[in-house]
Design an enzyme around this catalytic site. Sequence first.
Site, PDB file in Angstrom:
ATOM      1  N   SER A 115       0.908  -1.174  -0.067  1.00 53.50           N
ATOM      2  CA  SER A 115      -0.279  -0.213  -0.029  1.00 53.50           C
ATOM      3  C   SER A 115       0.815   1.359  -0.108  1.00 53.50           C
ATOM      4  CB  SER A 115      -0.866  -0.269   1.209  1.00 53.50           C
ATOM      5  OG  SER A 115      -1.904   0.898   1.195  1.00 53.50           O
ATOM      6  N   HIS A 138      -2.240  -1.406  -4.642  1.00 54.87           N
ATOM      7  CA  HIS A 138      -3.780  -1.190  -4.692  1.00 54.87           C
ATOM      8  C   HIS A 138      -4.131  -0.059  -5.194  1.00 54.87           C
ATOM      9  CE1 HIS A 138      -4.803   0.094  -0.423  1.00 54.87           C
ATOM     10  NE2 HIS A 138      -3.459   0.105  -0.489  1.00 54.87           N
TER      11      HIS A 138
END
Length: 282
Positions: A115, A138
């Site tokens: 992330s 993501h």
Amino acid sequence: MSLRDLPAGPEFQRPAAYQFDTPSDALAKWADMPSAATASDNTTVTVLDVIGDDGIGGGVSAKRIAAALRAIGKRDVTVQINSPGGDMFEGIAIYNLLRAHPAAVSIEVLGIAASAASIIAMAGDNIRMARSSFLMLHNAWGVVIGNRHDMAEAAALFERFDGALADIYAARSGMARSEIAALLDAETFLTAEEAVAAGIADTIAGGADASTYASHAAAQSRPDIQAKRRIDAALAQQGIPRSERRAMLKQITGTRNAAEPATHDAGFDPAALRQLLDTLQA
């Protein structure tokens, strides 16, 4: 500036009602890893926690990284990462700090860079991954509370953020932007081999480096820290929001037997946390 021609991270205004969280899969994978050993030299910066304020006294902030870089000055810097991600705004701020560093920036992914932490890793002139480590990519992730106008504004902001993140990954890897967008949509975990093959990382640490890290990390792993991480991950996988998880962990931290004397900074009771974790998993 960095030795690579990297795009600057976006500087969007944080929505007033925005709350960050960490993807539960990334949090669970990070929680099962031993706590990383900290470096002893004065040109190494460690990113070994959630990005941003974790709500219980921890986390890695842009302010801390900025202070560390000021102390290092115009020397080469090594950044060691083992983080499940967190606050995307803090992650971009840290990326921009490293991008602007006047000397070489070497990134070492010790366990996981997920992330927001994977964006931080992209600031490296060289990205080296331990053989058993992961990168996780993501789309922008967070919670915004409000009316439909607040939701629409947040969706538009997140879409712009996703585009800017895709530009950074694409510039660092040489992959087509459409390929990066597909990885972001799929919430992709990349092994060290896959990351190097894709051009997102540069090299894989040799066997000696990886085994040395694992032995040092295992030796320094604290049961209370590991228990806290695993409980947080177990609660997250059950869909419990971050704010509720933080309140529960604070309650656990402050609980003690009334018949026993209070101990300053006593922290977590590993046995009690282990029992709670076993109950959650059951």
